[in-house]
Design a protein around this motif. Sequence first.
Motif, PDB file in Angstrom:
ATOM      1  N   GLY A   1      70.486  39.934  -7.140  1.00  0.00           N
ATOM      2  CA  GLY A   1      71.727  40.214  -6.383  1.00  0.00           C
ATOM      3  C   GLY A   1      72.184  40.729  -4.901  1.00  0.00           C
ATOM      4  N   ALA A   2      71.797  40.020  -4.137  1.00  0.00           N
ATOM      5  CA  ALA A   2      71.723  39.895  -2.400  1.00  0.00           C
ATOM      6  C   ALA A   2      72.164  38.581  -1.664  1.00  0.00           C
ATOM      7  N   GLU A   3      73.125  38.674  -0.677  1.00  0.00           N
ATOM      8  CA  GLU A   3      73.213  37.620   0.245  1.00  0.00           C
ATOM      9  C   GLU A   3      72.694  37.081   1.020  1.00  0.00           C
ATOM     10  N   PRO A   4      71.586  35.656   1.193  1.00  0.00           N
ATOM     11  CA  PRO A   4      71.029  35.117   1.878  1.00  0.00           C
ATOM     12  C   PRO A   4      71.212  35.455   2.917  1.00  0.00           C
ATOM     13  N   ASP A   5      70.297  36.216   3.693  1.00  0.00           N
ATOM     14  CA  ASP A   5      70.114  37.076   5.357  1.00  0.00           C
ATOM     15  C   ASP A   5      69.437  35.146   5.990  1.00  0.00           C
ATOM     16  N   SER A   6      68.638  35.936   6.918  1.00  0.00           N
ATOM     17  CA  SER A   6      68.347  35.429   8.225  1.00  0.00           C
ATOM     18  C   SER A   6      67.287  34.468   8.037  1.00  0.00           C
ATOM     19  N   ALA A   7      66.591  35.521   6.746  1.00  0.00           N
ATOM     20  CA  ALA A   7      64.274  35.293   6.283  1.00  0.00           C
ATOM     21  C   ALA A   7      64.790  34.055   5.184  1.00  0.00           C
ATOM     22  N   ALA A   8      66.223  33.921   4.369  1.00  0.00           N
ATOM     23  CA  ALA A   8      66.172  32.830   3.545  1.00  0.00           C
ATOM     24  C   ALA A   8      65.722  31.881   4.777  1.00  0.00           C
ATOM     25  N   LEU A   9      66.143  31.358   5.469  1.00  0.00           N
ATOM     26  CA  LEU A   9      66.456  29.346   6.806  1.00  0.00           C
ATOM     27  C   LEU A   9      64.355  30.509   6.754  1.00  0.00           C
ATOM     28  N   GLN A  10      63.900  31.055   6.795  1.00  0.00           N
ATOM     29  CA  GLN A  10      62.684  30.813   7.046  1.00  0.00           C
ATOM     30  C   GLN A  10      61.920  31.052   5.912  1.00  0.00           C
ATOM     31  N   LEU A  11      62.365  31.179   4.797  1.00  0.00           N
ATOM     32  CA  LEU A  11      61.728  31.048   3.044  1.00  0.00           C
ATOM     33  C   LEU A  11      61.587  29.576   2.713  1.00  0.00           C
ATOM     34  N   ALA A  12      62.727  29.027   3.564  1.00  0.00           N
ATOM     35  CA  ALA A  12      63.160  27.672   2.763  1.00  0.00           C
ATOM     36  C   ALA A  12      62.696  26.398   4.101  1.00  0.00           C
ATOM     37  N   ALA A  13      62.639  27.128   5.131  1.00  0.00           N
ATOM     38  CA  ALA A  13      61.407  26.204   6.040  1.00  0.00           C
ATOM     39  C   ALA A  13      60.006  25.490   5.626  1.00  0.00           C
ATOM     40  N   GLU A  14      59.803  26.958   5.896  1.00  0.00           N
ATOM     41  CA  GLU A  14      58.183  27.495   5.407  1.00  0.00           C
ATOM     42  C   GLU A  14      57.474  26.563   4.333  1.00  0.00           C
ATOM     43  N   PHE A  15      58.427  25.913   3.943  1.00  0.00           N
ATOM     44  CA  PHE A  15      58.266  24.791   2.767  1.00  0.00           C
ATOM     45  C   PHE A  15      57.276  23.549   3.301  1.00  0.00           C
ATOM     46  N   GLU A  16      58.472  23.000   4.395  1.00  0.00           N
ATOM     47  CA  GLU A  16      58.532  21.780   5.219  1.00  0.00           C
ATOM     48  C   GLU A  16      58.030  21.312   6.438  1.00  0.00           C
ATOM     49  N   GLY A  17      57.873  23.133   7.141  1.00  0.00           N
ATOM     50  CA  GLY A  17      57.569  23.280   8.140  1.00  0.00           C
ATOM     51  C   GLY A  17      58.384  22.934   9.578  1.00  0.00           C
ATOM     52  N   HIS A  18      59.910  22.219   9.238  1.00  0.00           N
ATOM     53  CA  HIS A  18      60.920  22.343   9.987  1.00  0.00           C
ATOM     54  C   HIS A  18      62.129  22.769   9.132  1.00  0.00           C
ATOM     55  N   ALA A  19      62.725  23.024   9.757  1.00  0.00           N
ATOM     56  CA  ALA A  19      64.570  23.427   9.455  1.00  0.00           C
ATOM     57  C   ALA A  19      65.492  22.533   9.322  1.00  0.00           C
ATOM     58  N   ASP A  20      65.385  20.871  10.067  1.00  0.00           N
ATOM     59  CA  ASP A  20      66.967  20.510   9.541  1.00  0.00           C
ATOM     60  C   ASP A  20      67.137  20.760   8.580  1.00  0.00           C
ATOM     61  N   ASN A  21      66.680  19.754   7.776  1.00  0.00           N
ATOM     62  CA  ASN A  21      67.341  19.503   6.538  1.00  0.00           C
ATOM     63  C   ASN A  21      67.462  20.179   5.466  1.00  0.00           C
ATOM     64  N   ALA A  22      66.978  21.809   5.143  1.00  0.00           N
ATOM     65  CA  ALA A  22      67.281  23.282   5.264  1.00  0.00           C
ATOM     66  C   ALA A  22      68.155  23.811   5.039  1.00  0.00           C
ATOM     67  N   ALA A  23      68.404  23.562   6.803  1.00  0.00           N
ATOM     68  CA  ALA A  23      69.508  24.496   7.464  1.00  0.00           C
ATOM     69  C   ALA A  23      71.008  23.659   6.955  1.00  0.00           C
ATOM     70  N   ALA A  24      70.778  22.468   7.317  1.00  0.00           N
ATOM     71  CA  ALA A  24      72.173  22.160   6.139  1.00  0.00           C
ATOM     72  C   ALA A  24      71.885  22.233   5.186  1.00  0.00           C
ATOM     73  N   SER A  25      71.109  22.595   4.061  1.00  0.00           N
ATOM     74  CA  SER A  25      71.868  22.185   2.928  1.00  0.00           C
ATOM     75  C   SER A  25      72.210  24.000   2.887  1.00  0.00           C
ATOM     76  N   LEU A  26      71.094  24.325   3.275  1.00  0.00           N
ATOM     77  CA  LEU A  26      72.279  26.593   3.088  1.00  0.00           C
ATOM     78  C   LEU A  26      73.552  26.963   3.867  1.00  0.00           C
ATOM     79  N   PHE A  27      73.765  25.770   5.174  1.00  0.00           N
ATOM     80  CA  PHE A  27      74.452  26.365   5.613  1.00  0.00           C
ATOM     81  C   PHE A  27      75.910  24.799   5.422  1.00  0.00           C
ATOM     82  N   GLY A  28      75.752  23.957   5.787  1.00  0.00           N
ATOM     83  CA  GLY A  28      76.998  23.197   5.539  1.00  0.00           C
ATOM     84  C   GLY A  28      76.858  22.613   6.965  1.00  0.00           C
ATOM     85  N   GLY A  29      77.846  21.213   7.293  1.00  0.00           N
ATOM     86  CA  GLY A  29      77.815  21.203   8.176  1.00  0.00           C
ATOM     87  C   GLY A  29      77.022  20.385   9.099  1.00  0.00           C
TER      88      GLY A  29
END
Length: 292
Positions: free
Chosen positions: A116-144
């Motif tokens: 029941g929570a909105e994604p916060d700054s930890a959401a990118l950290q959780l997603a990026a840790e799976f691949e070791g870099h944040a480019d794709n994950a950040a795009a899918s999270l935030f758009g643009g």
Amino acid sequence: MTARFRVTVPASTANLGPGFDTFGMALALYDLVEVEVTDAGLAVEVVDAGAGSVDEVPTDETHLVVKALRRTCEHLGVRPDGLRLRCHNRIPHARGLGSSAAAVVSGVAAGYALAGAEPDSAALQLAAEFEGHADNAAASLFGGFVLAWCTGGAFRAERLVPHPSIRPVLAVPRERSATAVTRGLLPAKVPHADAAFTAGRAALAVHAMTSRPELLLEATEDRLHQDYRASAYPASAALVGELRQHGVAAAISGAGPSVLALTTGGVLPAEVAADGFEVVGIPVDLGGVRVE
């Protein structure tokens, strides 16, 4: 705990030429995950890409969406008794379109929804840790269009709005590529001149993507990774070269083998043959992952 919801997550393209492991952009091509809380156990159904192939897309706890969801629930202190997932995989797998990152982001978003929570700054950290870099994950999270980096193990990203005249076109081959394989083709060292050249083009690309799209042809030049990996996707490398000769800002999408063309007209030049590729115009997604 939210009992039933749907997660829609966009595909992404990364690097955009010189921005290796740094640039990402969300594309209006979507995976959809339906999530339902049940009394006990786990049930996963896969539809479209990967359906009917347990070797390709597992339907147990090793499913990437499930792994990301479990990790996020652990982070948020949520423990659902059981889950039923129905995964509509519309993003082609192993084509350089961020299918793995999209799966991870959908799992992270689902975990936050369960809490029941909105994604916060930890959401990118959780997603990026799976691949070791944040480019794709950040795009899918935030758009643009995103700029991603890591400092002391902490992943961060800034979202920018690409110029409205940019109309991406993808050329997607039947052949697949594995990130682990293409990364293995990269040298341990590159010439200083090539690193400096690519750094300059990456800086220019930020300006071109957001304000001066007429500079994209020069801004998408790269000497850091694409030539070294060309042997893994020779047809794609050849298509990138031909498009650039015709004035189109083209690059390998992520780890390949898909080709990204940043056009303003939404089509490729008629004189460029893209035999063996499915050519499709896909707009930029500006919203990122959403839960309904």
